[in-house]
Design an enzyme around this catalytic site. Structure first.
Site, PDB file in Angstrom:
ATOM      1  N   CYS A   1       0.814  -1.224   0.000  1.00  0.00           N
ATOM      2  CA  CYS A   1       0.000   0.000   0.000  1.00  0.00           C
ATOM      3  C   CYS A   1       0.845   1.272   0.000  1.00  0.00           C
ATOM      4  O   CYS A   1       0.333   2.360  -0.281  1.00  0.00           O
ATOM      5  CB  CYS A   1      -0.931   0.006   1.206  1.00  0.00           C
ATOM      6  SG  CYS A   1      -1.997  -1.445   1.269  1.00  0.00           S
TER       7      CYS A   1
ATOM      8  N   HIS B   1      -3.271   6.902   3.116  1.00  0.00           N
ATOM      9  CA  HIS B   1      -3.758   5.614   2.626  1.00  0.00           C
ATOM     10  C   HIS B   1      -5.163   5.354   3.178  1.00  0.00           C
ATOM     11  O   HIS B   1      -5.433   5.575   4.357  1.00  0.00           O
ATOM     12  CB  HIS B   1      -2.788   4.507   3.063  1.00  0.00           C
ATOM     13  CG  HIS B   1      -3.275   3.142   2.707  1.00  0.00           C
ATOM     14  ND1 HIS B   1      -3.700   2.826   1.446  1.00  0.00           N
ATOM     15  CD2 HIS B   1      -3.431   2.024   3.460  1.00  0.00           C
ATOM     16  CE1 HIS B   1      -4.089   1.562   1.425  1.00  0.00           C
ATOM     17  NE2 HIS B   1      -3.930   1.056   2.636  1.00  0.00           N
TER      18      HIS B   1
ATOM     19  N   ASN C   1     -10.494  -0.185   0.095  1.00  0.00           N
ATOM     20  CA  ASN C   1      -9.030  -0.072   0.130  1.00  0.00           C
ATOM     21  C   ASN C   1      -8.466  -0.632  -1.188  1.00  0.00           C
ATOM     22  O   ASN C   1      -8.597  -1.822  -1.448  1.00  0.00           O
ATOM     23  CB  ASN C   1      -8.535  -0.873   1.340  1.00  0.00           C
ATOM     24  CG  ASN C   1      -7.022  -0.866   1.480  1.00  0.00           C
ATOM     25  OD1 ASN C   1      -6.305  -0.455   0.576  1.00  0.00           O
ATOM     26  ND2 ASN C   1      -6.550  -1.346   2.617  1.00  0.00           N
TER      27      ASN C   1
HETATM   28  N1  ACO Z   1     -19.089  -9.039   9.091  1.00  0.00           N
HETATM   29  C1  ACO Z   1     -19.561  -9.519  10.253  1.00  0.00           C
HETATM   30  N2  ACO Z   1     -18.776  -9.947  11.250  1.00  0.00           N
HETATM   31  C2  ACO Z   1     -17.443  -9.887  11.052  1.00  0.00           C
HETATM   32  C3  ACO Z   1     -16.872  -9.417   9.859  1.00  0.00           C
HETATM   33  C4  ACO Z   1     -17.752  -8.982   8.850  1.00  0.00           C
HETATM   34  N3  ACO Z   1     -17.324  -8.492   7.669  1.00  0.00           N
HETATM   35  N4  ACO Z   1     -15.521  -9.493   9.961  1.00  0.00           N
HETATM   36  C5  ACO Z   1     -15.251  -9.987  11.165  1.00  0.00           C
HETATM   37  N5  ACO Z   1     -16.408 -10.244  11.831  1.00  0.00           N
HETATM   38  C6  ACO Z   1     -16.579 -10.821  13.144  1.00  0.00           C
HETATM   39  C7  ACO Z   1     -15.486 -11.811  13.494  1.00  0.00           C
HETATM   40  O1  ACO Z   1     -15.793 -13.093  13.001  1.00  0.00           O
HETATM   41  C8  ACO Z   1     -15.500 -11.763  14.993  1.00  0.00           C
HETATM   42  O2  ACO Z   1     -16.572 -12.526  15.452  1.00  0.00           O
HETATM   43  P1  ACO Z   1     -16.405 -13.413  16.799  1.00  0.00           P
HETATM   44  O3  ACO Z   1     -16.138 -12.418  17.881  1.00  0.00           O
HETATM   45  O4  ACO Z   1     -17.719 -14.108  16.881  1.00  0.00           O
HETATM   46  O5  ACO Z   1     -15.247 -14.308  16.542  1.00  0.00           O
HETATM   47  C9  ACO Z   1     -15.824 -10.296  15.290  1.00  0.00           C
HETATM   48  O6  ACO Z   1     -16.444  -9.781  14.103  1.00  0.00           O
HETATM   49  C10 ACO Z   1     -14.579  -9.484  15.586  1.00  0.00           C
HETATM   50  O7  ACO Z   1     -13.608  -9.781  14.586  1.00  0.00           O
HETATM   51  P2  ACO Z   1     -12.237  -9.023  14.524  1.00  0.00           P
HETATM   52  O8  ACO Z   1     -11.435  -9.488  13.343  1.00  0.00           O
HETATM   53  O9  ACO Z   1     -11.588  -9.094  15.871  1.00  0.00           O
HETATM   54  O10 ACO Z   1     -12.789  -7.574  14.235  1.00  0.00           O
HETATM   55  P3  ACO Z   1     -12.142  -6.193  14.545  1.00  0.00           P
HETATM   56  O11 ACO Z   1     -12.935  -5.543  15.597  1.00  0.00           O
HETATM   57  O12 ACO Z   1     -10.651  -6.273  14.718  1.00  0.00           O
HETATM   58  O13 ACO Z   1     -12.431  -5.442  13.183  1.00  0.00           O
HETATM   59  C11 ACO Z   1     -11.266  -4.759  11.197  1.00  0.00           C
HETATM   60  C12 ACO Z   1     -11.883  -5.929  11.963  1.00  0.00           C
HETATM   61  C13 ACO Z   1     -12.364  -3.812  10.798  1.00  0.00           C
HETATM   62  C14 ACO Z   1     -10.589  -5.291   9.953  1.00  0.00           C
HETATM   63  C15 ACO Z   1     -10.254  -4.095  12.140  1.00  0.00           C
HETATM   64  O14 ACO Z   1      -9.344  -5.010  12.669  1.00  0.00           O
HETATM   65  C16 ACO Z   1      -9.501  -3.027  11.479  1.00  0.00           C
HETATM   66  O15 ACO Z   1     -10.037  -1.966  11.227  1.00  0.00           O
HETATM   67  N6  ACO Z   1      -8.209  -3.282  11.189  1.00  0.00           N
HETATM   68  C17 ACO Z   1      -7.398  -2.390  10.444  1.00  0.00           C
HETATM   69  C18 ACO Z   1      -6.867  -3.173   9.340  1.00  0.00           C
HETATM   70  C19 ACO Z   1      -7.338  -2.657   8.015  1.00  0.00           C
HETATM   71  O16 ACO Z   1      -8.165  -1.793   7.859  1.00  0.00           O
HETATM   72  N7  ACO Z   1      -6.718  -3.254   7.043  1.00  0.00           N
HETATM   73  C20 ACO Z   1      -6.958  -2.889   5.721  1.00  0.00           C
HETATM   74  C21 ACO Z   1      -5.980  -3.543   4.837  1.00  0.00           C
HETATM   75  S1  ACO Z   1      -4.372  -3.368   5.345  1.00  0.00           S
HETATM   76  C22 ACO Z   1      -3.743  -1.981   4.767  1.00  0.00           C
HETATM   77  O17 ACO Z   1      -4.252  -1.384   3.871  1.00  0.00           O
HETATM   78  C23 ACO Z   1      -2.499  -1.487   5.354  1.00  0.00           C
END
Ligand code: ACO
Length: 319
Positions: free
Chosen positions: A110, A245, A275
């Site tokens: 990225c 980004h 993204n």
């Molecule tokens: N829809 C519904 N439920 C979901 C989804 C979805 N799309 N995705 C995950 N869940 C569920 C999981 O299964 C989990 O359920 P459980 O508790 O029953 O096991 C729960 O939601 C929490 O999952 P986590 O992965 O812990 O969710 P988190 O709160 O961390 O949110 C997210 C995920 C939004 C990706 C977050 O970690 C984040 O914002 N990370 C930043 C990373 C990012 O944005 N990366 C982009 C690409 S990388 C880059 O460009 C550099």
């Protein structure tokens, strides 16, 4: 004394896929996705190739710059998801444009567009180029695991480009870093068919430790902006536009709050594009330019971050 940006362009596939569309085949919903990411929809390739999107973005940038393909001295493409492993995506762009200059790719996930700007800067500094086309093009829809709701909902496809010309003031500041860690965010390479290969062959799909990426994103934006301002000898408040980004709206808003910068100066394209990896920064920049929001003399900070873990940051004086 290095370069100035002569023109920008971008291209997105026609098909918009909403969060509701995803919920038709994934256990997810707009109520889960939008509040956690800021994404409402993303553009996904159906009939478009990445070559085609890249060339459309490049032609728009060339036209805005008033430069013809035969005037280019170099084409650099940032991609991790090109239509070809061999040759470079940049070679396909050169062929379709009818250019005959050297062309190669950079791979810095990225942060790739800013790594490519830094490479171009080296060509200008050595007097090896007058006009360089820098393209960032990503077809993330071919890298994500469409059964993994935690990752596939985040990404989209698209391309953006900038034509750089020698003789400008930029960059006022530039910083590239790598904090090596493959596991946090990676896509294993293709397996191949070697009868001798006894190594593990994991599926070639994207895997990510979302929470670690979140923290890395916020701290990268904050550190990069502070460092760019310090290196250029300006105050953070003097920066007119921030082009970060577009990984996640919560990363953007956390960084804005921590830096104490004016939210109106932060460009956003995430809601309708998702993204698009390295294409995010030049696409958001192109939208700013085409909206007539950047005026000569203004300061523009670009910050990219992602797999590697790589970061790239650049401060430009718009000319
Ligand atoms: N829809 C519904 N439920 C979901 C989804 C979805 N799309 N995705 C995950 N869940 C569920 C999981 O299964 C989990 O359920 P459980 O508790 O029953 O096991 C729960 O939601 C929490 O999952 P986590 O992965 O812990 O969710 P988190 O709160 O961390 O949110 C997210 C995920 C939004 C990706 C977050 O970690 C984040 O914002 N990370 C930043 C990373 C990012 O944005 N990366 C982009 C690409 S990388 C880059 O460009 C550099």
């Amino acid at each position: 004394m290095s370069f100035r940006i002569l023109g920008t362009g971008s291209a997105l596939p026609a098909r918009s896929v909403t969060n509701d569309d995803l919920s038709e085949f994934l256990d997810t919903s707009d109520e889960w996705i939008f509040p956690r990411t800021g994404i409402k929809s993303r553009r996904i390739c159906t009939t478009e190739s990445l070559d085609e999107l890249s060339v459309e973005a490049s032609r728009a940038a060339l036209e805005a710059a008033g430069v013809t393909p035969d005037q280019l001295d170099l084409i650099i493409c940032s991609t991790t998801s090109g239509d070809h492993l061999i040759p470079a995506e940049a070679c396909a762009i050169a062929e379709l444009l009818g250019a005959s200059c050297p062309a190669f790719d950079v791979s810095a996930a990225c942060a790739g567009f800013i790594f490519a700007l830094d490479v171009a800067d080296g060509y200008f500094a050595r007097g090896r180029a007058e006009r360089v086309l820098v393209v960032a093009a990503e077809k993330m829809s071919r890298l994500v695991d469409w059964e993994d709701r935690a990752t596939c909902v985040l990404f989209g496809d698209g391309a953006a480009a900038a034509v750089l010309g020698a003789g400008g003031l930029n960059p006022l500041a530039m910083s590239l870093t790598t904090d090596p860690s493959v596991e946090i965010l990676h896509v294993p390479g293709v397996g191949g068919t070697s009868p001798y290969d006894q190594t593990e062959r994991p599926a070639s799909v994207l895997a990510m430790e979302g929470r670690r990426v979140f923290k890395f994103g916020v701290s990268t934006i904050c550190t990069s902006v502070t460092e760019l301002a310090r290196e250029a000898g300006v105050a953070v408040e003097d920066i007119d536009h921030f082009v970060f980004h577009q990984a996640n709206e919560r990363i953007l808003s956390s960084a804005v709050a921590r830096l104490g910068i004016d939210d109106a100066k932060v460009t956003r394209s995430l809601a309708e594009t998702g993204n698009i990896s390295s294409a995010c920064v030049p696409l958001a920049l192109d939208r700013l330019v085409r909206a007539g929001k950047i005026t000569p003399g203004q300061l523009v900070a670009l910050v990219g971050f992602g797999a590697g873990l790589d970061t790239g940051a650049c401060l430009l004086r718009w000319e």
